[in-house]
Design a protein around this motif. Structure first.
Motif, PDB file in Angstrom:
ATOM      1  N   ASP A  22     125.714  35.036   3.609  1.00 23.13           N
ATOM      2  CA  ASP A  22     125.640  35.574   4.809  1.00 23.13           C
ATOM      3  C   ASP A  22     127.059  36.494   5.076  1.00 23.13           C
ATOM      4  O   ASP A  22     127.456  36.705   6.410  1.00 23.13           O
ATOM      5  CB  ASP A  22     125.586  34.542   5.879  1.00 23.13           C
ATOM      6  CG  ASP A  22     126.718  33.651   5.766  1.00 23.13           C
ATOM      7  OD1 ASP A  22     127.505  33.656   4.691  1.00 23.13           O
ATOM      8  OD2 ASP A  22     126.949  32.627   6.538  1.00 23.13           O
ATOM      9  N   MET A  50     134.729  39.095  17.273  1.00 28.40           N
ATOM     10  CA  MET A  50     133.399  38.884  17.187  1.00 28.40           C
ATOM     11  C   MET A  50     132.695  40.275  17.388  1.00 28.40           C
ATOM     12  O   MET A  50     133.129  40.954  18.233  1.00 28.40           O
ATOM     13  CB  MET A  50     132.823  38.075  18.325  1.00 28.40           C
ATOM     14  CG  MET A  50     133.229  36.497  18.004  1.00 28.40           C
ATOM     15  SD  MET A  50     132.855  35.672  16.552  1.00 28.40           S
ATOM     16  CE  MET A  50     131.117  35.624  16.535  1.00 28.40           C
ATOM     17  N   THR A  52     129.656  43.203  17.923  1.00 27.40           N
ATOM     18  CA  THR A  52     128.188  43.221  18.450  1.00 27.40           C
ATOM     19  C   THR A  52     127.568  44.389  17.650  1.00 27.40           C
ATOM     20  O   THR A  52     128.177  45.405  17.735  1.00 27.40           O
ATOM     21  CB  THR A  52     128.242  43.587  19.868  1.00 27.40           C
ATOM     22  OG1 THR A  52     128.947  42.416  20.683  1.00 27.40           O
ATOM     23  CG2 THR A  52     126.870  43.550  20.636  1.00 27.40           C
ATOM     24  N   VAL A  73     126.532  45.304  11.868  1.00 28.83           N
ATOM     25  CA  VAL A  73     126.259  43.762  12.116  1.00 28.83           C
ATOM     26  C   VAL A  73     126.461  43.134  13.024  1.00 28.83           C
ATOM     27  O   VAL A  73     127.629  43.761  13.659  1.00 28.83           O
ATOM     28  CB  VAL A  73     126.323  43.199  10.631  1.00 28.83           C
ATOM     29  CG1 VAL A  73     125.588  43.703   9.461  1.00 28.83           C
ATOM     30  CG2 VAL A  73     127.793  43.123  10.586  1.00 28.83           C
ATOM     31  N   ALA A  74     126.041  41.714  13.695  1.00 22.72           N
ATOM     32  CA  ALA A  74     126.923  41.237  14.349  1.00 22.72           C
ATOM     33  C   ALA A  74     127.553  40.020  13.700  1.00 22.72           C
ATOM     34  O   ALA A  74     126.965  39.637  12.664  1.00 22.72           O
ATOM     35  CB  ALA A  74     126.042  40.525  15.559  1.00 22.72           C
ATOM     36  N   GLY A  75     128.699  39.431  14.238  1.00 22.76           N
ATOM     37  CA  GLY A  75     129.044  38.191  13.497  1.00 22.76           C
ATOM     38  C   GLY A  75     130.472  38.319  13.736  1.00 22.76           C
ATOM     39  O   GLY A  75     131.323  39.109  14.560  1.00 22.76           O
ATOM     40  N   GLU A  76     131.402  37.474  13.005  1.00 17.90           N
ATOM     41  CA  GLU A  76     132.623  37.434  12.952  1.00 17.90           C
ATOM     42  C   GLU A  76     133.533  38.099  12.229  1.00 17.90           C
ATOM     43  O   GLU A  76     133.147  37.777  10.753  1.00 17.90           O
ATOM     44  CB  GLU A  76     133.354  35.815  13.092  1.00 17.90           C
ATOM     45  CG  GLU A  76     134.616  35.463  13.126  1.00 17.90           C
ATOM     46  CD  GLU A  76     135.083  33.941  12.906  1.00 17.90           C
ATOM     47  OE1 GLU A  76     134.021  33.222  12.755  1.00 17.90           O
ATOM     48  OE2 GLU A  76     136.066  33.601  12.994  1.00 17.90           O
ATOM     49  N   ARG A 105     131.072  37.563   8.731  1.00 20.19           N
ATOM     50  CA  ARG A 105     130.030  36.469   8.610  1.00 20.19           C
ATOM     51  C   ARG A 105     128.991  36.870   9.643  1.00 20.19           C
ATOM     52  O   ARG A 105     129.044  36.845  10.800  1.00 20.19           O
ATOM     53  CB  ARG A 105     130.611  35.252   8.986  1.00 20.19           C
ATOM     54  CG  ARG A 105     129.715  34.052   8.573  1.00 20.19           C
ATOM     55  CD  ARG A 105     130.484  32.549   8.865  1.00 20.19           C
ATOM     56  NE  ARG A 105     131.570  32.533   8.438  1.00 20.19           N
ATOM     57  CZ  ARG A 105     131.929  32.099   7.078  1.00 20.19           C
ATOM     58  NH1 ARG A 105     130.999  32.068   6.310  1.00 20.19           N
ATOM     59  NH2 ARG A 105     133.356  32.108   6.791  1.00 20.19           N
ATOM     60  N   VAL A 106     127.866  37.049   9.077  1.00 21.51           N
ATOM     61  CA  VAL A 106     126.707  37.978   9.810  1.00 21.51           C
ATOM     62  C   VAL A 106     125.746  36.892  10.484  1.00 21.51           C
ATOM     63  O   VAL A 106     125.501  35.931  10.132  1.00 21.51           O
ATOM     64  CB  VAL A 106     125.850  38.676   8.727  1.00 21.51           C
ATOM     65  CG1 VAL A 106     124.643  39.532   9.469  1.00 21.51           C
ATOM     66  CG2 VAL A 106     126.856  39.940   7.939  1.00 21.51           C
ATOM     67  N   THR A 107     125.634  37.258  11.645  1.00 23.75           N
ATOM     68  CA  THR A 107     124.623  36.634  12.367  1.00 23.75           C
ATOM     69  C   THR A 107     123.318  37.309  12.836  1.00 23.75           C
ATOM     70  O   THR A 107     122.363  36.802  13.190  1.00 23.75           O
ATOM     71  CB  THR A 107     125.110  36.099  13.945  1.00 23.75           C
ATOM     72  OG1 THR A 107     125.685  37.088  14.488  1.00 23.75           O
ATOM     73  CG2 THR A 107     126.131  34.970  13.645  1.00 23.75           C
ATOM     74  N   ASP A 108     123.556  38.661  12.708  1.00 25.00           N
ATOM     75  CA  ASP A 108     122.345  39.553  12.907  1.00 25.00           C
ATOM     76  C   ASP A 108     122.764  40.789  12.285  1.00 25.00           C
ATOM     77  O   ASP A 108     123.884  41.286  12.314  1.00 25.00           O
ATOM     78  CB  ASP A 108     122.088  39.806  14.442  1.00 25.00           C
ATOM     79  CG  ASP A 108     120.913  40.581  14.862  1.00 25.00           C
ATOM     80  OD1 ASP A 108     119.835  40.573  13.778  1.00 25.00           O
ATOM     81  OD2 ASP A 108     120.567  40.816  16.070  1.00 25.00           O
TER      82      ASP A 108
END
Lengths: 127, 446
Positions: A22, A50, A52, A73-76, A105-108
């Motif tokens: 991730d 973070m 967007t 990507v989205a994430g931290e 660190r990817v969330t989307d």
């Protein structure tokens, strides 16, 4: 073209990203580095911020122009490349290796990412 | 990644927009492509912006030499019995006072004093001048010069399409040109290179051919410039003129040392440039440009000469504090605002643009700004004093030679007069402290 580049994903805004588990490593492409000319300053987001998808997260300043870096990507943000801060010309000399910019660190992940052939076709570099 | 600040050279393109269509190409397009150049549309022309690295090319010009293709510049000939007095009327300077063999920096002004273009004018003969215009302004300059010629015995001829222009700039420019003279590629110099003064020119001949070919059979005139102290420039048989390019003969074959030799083509070699370094600009018929380009690169290779693009040219001229039309100079600016009031002799009257002599008390003036760090202000960025906007940057870059940001900016008079002014450059929302300085930012030492 090395195998490594064919496994990367690309944006129409000339970022590349490589996602392992991730964690995404993000940089700008050889084509972008060539178009910019000598990079003299790179402004990157802080570790912990973070992201967007699609927002401007940094700037790449060359001798002749300034470009925004957009989040694919989205994430931290978990790491920024300190070497690039000290030696911005790494973006020119090694855009896919030593000149990487941030790890996230990817969330989307953005929709519509390109593979190498599609990216080269878009930039008119052939495939 | 998206370009948020366009290339700072774009401003000079304004005049080309009316043209539409594809950009024009110089006679050296194929040479640039073979060298791997990246290109940009500049002033309506498809020009090499860099070959390898902006900074490497910039540094080469400061430390050794660089070769530029500046064939996009306009070459406009003014000929006739009243050429001198006509140009005094049509331009800002007193061109009638320029001696044959010399050149002058001057301007074409609008009737209200605004700048339509900045120019270099060479006096080729008593009754013949060569006016060099910026690429984007070529049509404006040619049209204005033609209109203003009404009532004068002069003809105005735009020869731009017939000529290429190369600029060899840097501390080793003389050494490199000497080699090209020694191998016979350039011959028939009106005087030794070292004697060509700044803002002066001399005739020569180019023997077109591949570099490395021994052209020495044609060099009898080469190193025999005449008696020391004799002014070779007072001749009127110079061989660089539109209409007879490539013909070689000028009707004076037996009359002196500058007559063209069969198989050669005229060359105008001027000690002028736009980089802050010593250097030369060489005008030659378009069809022979590639031959000259290759000969210079071949001769200069061992001296550190590299081809240099517009990106390096722009940072070099900025370090040297030289204005660029579309940035520091425009229709809305009078010469005095740009610190160039000297282009108009104080006692000059009866010329187009005379209102430029009258003070514009509220007008902003051009200053230099320097800052710390690596983030440069760019064209269009605001200059602030506290919360108040007091000016705007016209050109800015991280100076490759100095290592810190430099910029030219128009600021309010009161600010310009306060050397201690504490200024802020708004770099896309980030305030960068800057202080005033007087250009040039860089001055060559030798």
């Amino acid at each position: 073209m090395t195998d490594h580049l064919t496994t990367l994903q690309y944006t129409a805004q000339h970022e590349w990203l490589e996602i392992t588990d991730d964690i995404a490593t993000i940089g700008i492409t050889d084509y972008a580095a060539e178009q910019l000319g000598d990079v003299v300053y790179v402004d990157l987001p802080d570790v912990g911020s973070m992201l967007t998808i699609g927002e401007a997260i940094g700037e790449i300043e060359s001798t002749k122009s300034v470009s925004d870096l957009y989040a694919p990507v989205a994430g931290e943000v978990i790491e920024v490349n300190e070497e690039v801060d000290a030696n911005p010309d790494l973006v020119n000399s090694s855009p896919f290796e030593d000149g990487w910019l941030i790890k996230v660190r990817v969330t989307d992940v953005a929709a519509g990412l390109l593979d190498r052939d599609a990216y080269l076709a878009m930039t008119g570099s052939g495939s | 990644m998206t370009n948020s600040t366009s290339d700072s050279m774009d401003g000079a393109d304004a005049g080309a927009e009316a043209d539409g269509g594809a950009p024009r190409e110089t006679p050296l397009r194929a040479e640039h492509e073979a060298l791997g150049a990246a290109f940009t549309d500049f002033g309506g022309w498809w020009m090499p912006v860099r070959y390898t690295s902006d900074r490497a090319e910039h540094t080469a010009v400061r430390e050794a030499a660089g070769l530029f293709d500046i064939s996009h510049m306009g070459e406009i000939f003014v000929r006739g019995s009243q050429a001198g007095e006509y140009l005094d009327f049509a331009l800002a300077g007193r061109l009638s006072a320029v001696k044959v063999g010399r050149a002058k920096y001057t301007m074409l002004l609008a009737p209200d004093g605004g700048i339509l273009d900045d120019l270099v004018v060479y006096r080729l003969e008593e009754q013949e001048f060569l006016v060099i215009a910026n690429a984007a302004n070529r049509e404006v300059v040619a049209a204005e010069l033609t209109t203003r010629a009404d009532g004068f015995d002069v003809t105005v001829t735009d020869g731009s399409d017939d000529y290429a222009l190369l600029a060899l700039q840097g501390p080793r420019a003389v050494t490199i040109l000497d080699e090209v003279v020694a191998d016979g590629t350039i011959s028939g110099l009106g005087m030794p290179l070292a004697e060509v003064k700044n803002y002066a020119w001399t005739d020569a001949n180019l023997t077109p051919g591949e570099p490395g070919v021994d052209n020495r059979t044609n060099t009898d005139a080469n190193l025999t410039p005449g008696e020391p102290g004799v002014d070779n420039r007072a001749k009127t048989d110079h061989n660089f003129t539109p209409g007879d390019r490539g013909v070689g003969g000028d009707g004076s074959a037996g009359g002196g040392h500058r007559g063209s030799t069969s198989g050669t083509t005229p060359l105008l070699l001027a000690r002028t440039g736009y980089t802050g370094e010593d250097g030369f600009e060489l005008y030659v018929a378009a069809e022979h440009a590639a031959s000259l380009w290759r000969a210079l690169l071949a001769a200069g290779e061992s001296h550190g000469l590299v081809p240099a693009g517009l990106a390096a040219r722009d940072t070099l001229r900025l370090e040297a504090g030289m204005p660029l039309y579309g940035h520091e100079l425009s229709r809305d600016i009078v010469p005095a605002q740009a610190g160039l009031g000297r282009v108009i002799p104080a006692d000059k009257r009866g010329f187009i643009g005379e209102p430029a002599l009258e003070p514009r008390p509220q007008a902003r003036v051009l200053v230099g700004l320097v800052a710390e760090g690596r983030r440069a202000g760019r064209a269009g960025y605001a200059v602030r004093q506290g919360d108040r906007v007091v000016g705007e940057i016209t050109s800015g870059a991280l100076s490759p030679t100095l290592g810190h940001p430099i910029a030219l900016a128009y600021v309010d008079c009161a600010v310009a007069e306060d050397p201690e002014a504490d200024l802020i450059i708004d770099v896309r929302g980030t305030p960068i402290r800057a202080r005033l300085t007087t250009p040039p930012f860089y001055r060559r030492t030798s």
